[in-house]
Design a protein around this motif. Structure first.
Motif, PDB file in Angstrom:
ATOM      1  N   THR A   1      -5.993   4.802  -9.811  1.00 35.16           N
ATOM      2  CA  THR A   1      -4.983   4.218  -8.923  1.00 35.16           C
ATOM      3  C   THR A   1      -3.630   4.822  -9.248  1.00 35.16           C
ATOM      4  O   THR A   1      -3.251   4.898 -10.429  1.00 35.16           O
ATOM      5  CB  THR A   1      -4.903   2.688  -9.091  1.00 35.16           C
ATOM      6  N   LEU A   2      -2.921   5.264  -8.213  1.00 35.96           N
ATOM      7  CA  LEU A   2      -1.547   5.719  -8.366  1.00 35.96           C
ATOM      8  C   LEU A   2      -0.615   4.607  -7.918  1.00 35.96           C
ATOM      9  O   LEU A   2      -0.868   3.952  -6.882  1.00 35.96           O
ATOM     10  CB  LEU A   2      -1.280   6.970  -7.542  1.00 35.96           C
TER      11      LEU A   2
ATOM     12  N   ALA B   1       6.558   6.069 -11.530  1.00 39.71           N
ATOM     13  CA  ALA B   1       5.248   6.451 -11.006  1.00 39.71           C
ATOM     14  C   ALA B   1       4.251   6.411 -12.158  1.00 39.71           C
ATOM     15  O   ALA B   1       4.520   6.928 -13.251  1.00 39.71           O
ATOM     16  CB  ALA B   1       5.297   7.840 -10.387  1.00 39.71           C
ATOM     17  N   GLU B   2       3.087   5.809 -11.912  1.00 40.50           N
ATOM     18  CA  GLU B   2       2.112   5.604 -12.979  1.00 40.50           C
ATOM     19  C   GLU B   2       0.709   5.795 -12.419  1.00 40.50           C
ATOM     20  O   GLU B   2       0.449   5.554 -11.239  1.00 40.50           O
ATOM     21  CB  GLU B   2       2.274   4.181 -13.523  1.00 40.50           C
ATOM     22  N   VAL B   3      -0.223   6.253 -13.272  1.00 35.50           N
ATOM     23  CA  VAL B   3      -1.629   6.334 -12.906  1.00 35.50           C
ATOM     24  C   VAL B   3      -2.410   5.401 -13.818  1.00 35.50           C
ATOM     25  O   VAL B   3      -2.101   5.261 -15.006  1.00 35.50           O
ATOM     26  CB  VAL B   3      -2.156   7.786 -12.988  1.00 35.50           C
ATOM     27  N   ARG B   4      -3.402   4.740 -13.264  1.00 33.23           N
ATOM     28  CA  ARG B   4      -4.260   3.824 -14.013  1.00 33.23           C
ATOM     29  C   ARG B   4      -5.698   4.110 -13.607  1.00 33.23           C
ATOM     30  O   ARG B   4      -5.937   4.734 -12.584  1.00 33.23           O
ATOM     31  CB  ARG B   4      -3.891   2.364 -13.685  1.00 33.23           C
ATOM     32  N   SER B   5      -6.733   3.767 -14.492  1.00 34.36           N
ATOM     33  CA  SER B   5      -6.801   2.508 -15.171  1.00 34.36           C
ATOM     34  C   SER B   5      -6.122   2.485 -16.533  1.00 34.36           C
ATOM     35  O   SER B   5      -5.428   1.523 -16.887  1.00 34.36           O
ATOM     36  CB  SER B   5      -8.258   2.073 -15.330  1.00 34.36           C
TER      37      SER B   5
ATOM     38  N   SER C   1       0.646   0.790  -4.329  1.00 35.28           N
ATOM     39  CA  SER C   1      -0.427   1.525  -4.989  1.00 35.28           C
ATOM     40  C   SER C   1      -1.412   2.044  -3.958  1.00 35.28           C
ATOM     41  O   SER C   1      -1.467   1.577  -2.812  1.00 35.28           O
ATOM     42  CB  SER C   1      -1.156   0.624  -5.995  1.00 35.28           C
ATOM     43  N   ALA C   2      -2.203   3.017  -4.385  1.00 31.93           N
ATOM     44  CA  ALA C   2      -3.251   3.577  -3.545  1.00 31.93           C
ATOM     45  C   ALA C   2      -4.329   4.152  -4.436  1.00 31.93           C
ATOM     46  O   ALA C   2      -4.030   4.702  -5.507  1.00 31.93           O
ATOM     47  CB  ALA C   2      -2.690   4.649  -2.607  1.00 31.93           C
ATOM     48  N   PRO C   3      -5.602   4.057  -4.018  1.00 34.09           N
ATOM     49  CA  PRO C   3      -6.682   4.645  -4.822  1.00 34.09           C
ATOM     50  C   PRO C   3      -6.695   6.159  -4.695  1.00 34.09           C
ATOM     51  O   PRO C   3      -6.310   6.712  -3.665  1.00 34.09           O
ATOM     52  CB  PRO C   3      -7.940   4.032  -4.197  1.00 34.09           C
TER      53      PRO C   3
ATOM     54  N   ALA D   1       0.839  -1.201   0.000  1.00 29.74           N
ATOM     55  CA  ALA D   1       0.000   0.000   0.000  1.00 29.74           C
ATOM     56  C   ALA D   1       0.871   1.246   0.000  1.00 29.74           C
ATOM     57  O   ALA D   1       1.814   1.371   0.765  1.00 29.74           O
ATOM     58  CB  ALA D   1      -0.923   0.007   1.211  1.00 29.74           C
ATOM     59  N   ALA D   2       0.546   2.167  -0.880  1.00 28.75           N
ATOM     60  CA  ALA D   2       1.236   3.454  -0.927  1.00 28.75           C
ATOM     61  C   ALA D   2       0.506   4.470  -0.057  1.00 28.75           C
ATOM     62  O   ALA D   2      -0.659   4.289   0.300  1.00 28.75           O
ATOM     63  CB  ALA D   2       1.311   3.961  -2.362  1.00 28.75           C
ATOM     64  N   THR D   3       1.181   5.531   0.260  1.00 25.78           N
ATOM     65  CA  THR D   3       0.597   6.659   0.984  1.00 25.78           C
ATOM     66  C   THR D   3       0.561   7.861   0.059  1.00 25.78           C
ATOM     67  O   THR D   3       1.536   8.152  -0.627  1.00 25.78           O
ATOM     68  CB  THR D   3       1.422   6.988   2.242  1.00 25.78           C
ATOM     69  N   LEU D   4      -0.568   8.562   0.029  1.00 29.09           N
ATOM     70  CA  LEU D   4      -0.736   9.738  -0.803  1.00 29.09           C
ATOM     71  C   LEU D   4      -0.883  10.978   0.050  1.00 29.09           C
ATOM     72  O   LEU D   4      -1.440  10.919   1.150  1.00 29.09           O
ATOM     73  CB  LEU D   4      -1.967   9.601  -1.711  1.00 29.09           C
ATOM     74  N   SER D   5      -0.425  12.103  -0.463  1.00 32.19           N
ATOM     75  CA  SER D   5      -0.592  13.356   0.264  1.00 32.19           C
ATOM     76  C   SER D   5      -2.025  13.856   0.196  1.00 32.19           C
ATOM     77  O   SER D   5      -2.439  14.673   1.017  1.00 32.19           O
ATOM     78  CB  SER D   5       0.353  14.422  -0.299  1.00 32.19           C
TER      79      SER D   5
END
Length: 497
Positions: free
Chosen positions: A247-248, A210-214, A258-260, A180-184
């Motif tokens: 998702t990042l 670093a990537e963003v999905r979907s 990753s984190a939503p 699990a990632a942490t987001l600001s």
């Protein structure tokens, strides 16, 4: 005055008196009272529509002996010429524990009032606002026996003015969940910046993406983890990213976190808006047709082209003349009243030797004149060391220049000749370890033709002219590691320009 915002995120929170609280993530203190303690969270200082942007994240105290410790932080900063740097695990300040008052109670050890001194790496990360050796406010920190396991830090919400939405730990994960990632911020708008961080990568692993999905979009490459396998990057949400759930991710060689994240069509930031009222008029001169001459380092040139390395030096967009490489056609701005300004050039000098094993490219030099006596030389660097390890970095503060007695403003030109140049710590790292910080480089000469009047910007003195505490003063750190842990960030009483 007041022309800016300060915000806390990623677990950090504002408390009474201008302080910020960072929940402790980990601690390891030996019986001899050496070790380290880690925190998570970010404090961001922003002003003048982003021309000033400084983020201090994930502070750590590394205690090496009974008399010495180091304050380590992750730093993202925007310099006066608009160059952005993003560095993890910067040795920001040295702490003199021998002058601190030490107490131990119920398994917790406190060092109170330890003098703090800005390091060369800290000064560079701080974009040249202050110099290595400058005194910061004293640091107090406590390492408690149960602190590392205390996840109750009241770090909900922000101090105001944070980018995007709420300042919370996204993903709802525990510190032990390495996937699990942490987001600001868990809610953002297109164009917003968000910091993603995570653990579990290889020690000093390079090439994290670093990537963003979907629909996958790469946001940043070349991210490097620290020695503990922790990586972080501040990325910009693409302007064309549709509203909705995404998702990042940070993607390494064999590990991904990753984190939503929720993207909304528009966002209003509480406390956002950097005021421009009461800003005094400031006029600079345009710069065009600027020239720069620099030999980089004569001993290095001789080594590369000599019989040992058997290599060569080539140029692209720059020329070689005598003992110097020359760049022309530079542009920028210069404020003659403040003797502050900048110019930038395009072009590359490449050193290659040992059948390509040694490869160093120095590109796109920029000179930032910060006063009548000092300047910084900033370059983009791509290098390969003798072990074949490749690295690249943009906006490296490669050298400091001593301007006193070597030129100045005369008529319609600002020029300096043979200004002594000293290699910085960041420059030494980019130089693939061939030289050490403090080593003398070849002197630098540059000439800036002054044209018509233009509006001042961050690089020509407009920040200092506002008198804003946010732009001209250092925010000292008072670090307290006990229970949830506290990092207090407060303005110094005296501004230095």
């Amino acid at each position: 005055m007041g022309a800016g915002t300060v915000s806390a995120s990623d677990g950090a929170a504002a408390v009474t008196g201008g302080a910020f609280r960072f929940p402790q993530a980990d601690a390891d203190l030996s019986s001899s009272r050496t070790g380290s303690a880690d925190y998570r969270g970010t404090v961001r200082f922003s002003a003048h529509h982003g021309q000033l942007d400084l983020r201090l994240s994930n502070p750590r105290v590394e205690i090496s002996s009974s008399t010495r410790a180091t304050l380590v932080v992750d730093v993202r900063s925007t310099s006066l010429d608009g160059t952005t740097t993003n560095d993890t695990s910067v040795d920001f300040a040295s702490l003199a524990l021998g002058s601190a008052k030490v107490t131990a109670t119920n398994g917790a050890v406190t060092w109170a009032g330890a003098p703090a001194t800005l390091t060369s790496a800290g000064a560079e990360a701080f974009s040249g606002f202050y110099e290595a050796g400058d005194a910061l406010d004293p640091v107090t920190f406590t390492v408690g026996a149960d602190a590392a396991n205390d996840g109750s830090g009241s770090a909900s919400g922000s101090a105001g003015g944070s980018t995007g939405g709420s300042s919370t730990d996204s993903g709802g994960s525990s510190d032990d969940d390495l996937s699990a990632a942490t987001l600001s911020s868990s809610q953002v708008s297109p164009g917003d910046d968000v910091t993603i961080s995570g653990a579990g990568f290889g020690a000093s692993e390079r090439g994290i993406v670093a990537e963003v999905r979907s629909t996958p979009q790469v946001l940043e490459t070349g991210i490097t983890a620290d020695a503990n396998g922790r990586a972080a990057a501040t990325v910009t949400i693409p302007a064309d990213l549709p509203a909705g759930e995404h998702t990042l991710l940070l993607i390494g060689a064999d590990h991904t976190v990753s984190a939503p994240i929720t993207v909304v069509a528009s966002a209003t930031s509480a406390g956002a808006g950097v005021g421009t009222a009461d800003v005094p008029a400031c006029t600079a001169s345009s710069v065009s047709g600027a020239t720069l001459a620099w030999g980089i380092k004569s001993s290095f040139r001789a080594y590369v082209t000599g019989p040992i390395a058997g290599g060569s030096v080539s140029t692209s967009g720059a020329t070689s003349s005598g003992d110097a490489y020359r760049w022309a056609g530079g542009s920028g701005k210069f404020n003659t009243d403040r003797t502050q300004g900048y110019a930038s050039w395009s072009g590359t000098v490449q050193f290659s030797g040992h059948d390509g094993l040694l490869d160093l490219k120095i590109s796109n030099p920029r000179v930032r004149v910060t006063s009548a006596s000092s300047a910084n030389l900033v370059v983009d660097v791509a290098s390969s060391d003798m072990s074949g390890v490749k690295s690249s970095a943009s906006g490296v503060v490669f050298a400091t220049l001593s301007l006193a007695g070597n030129g100045g403003v005369s008529g319609s030109t600002a020029s300096w000749t043979n200004a002594p140049a000293t290699l910085t710590a960041a420059g030494a790292a980019a130089f693939a370890g061939f030289y050490a910080a403090g080593d003398a480089l070849d002197p630098v000469s540059f000439s800036l033709p002054l044209g018509g009047d233009v509006a001042c910007d961050a690089g020509t003195g407009s920040l200092a002219s506002t008198g804003s505490d946010l732009t001209a003063a250092w925010f000292a750190l008072l670090l307290v590691l006990a229970g949830t842990g506290l990092v207090v960030v407060r303005r110094r009483s005296a501004a230095r320009v």
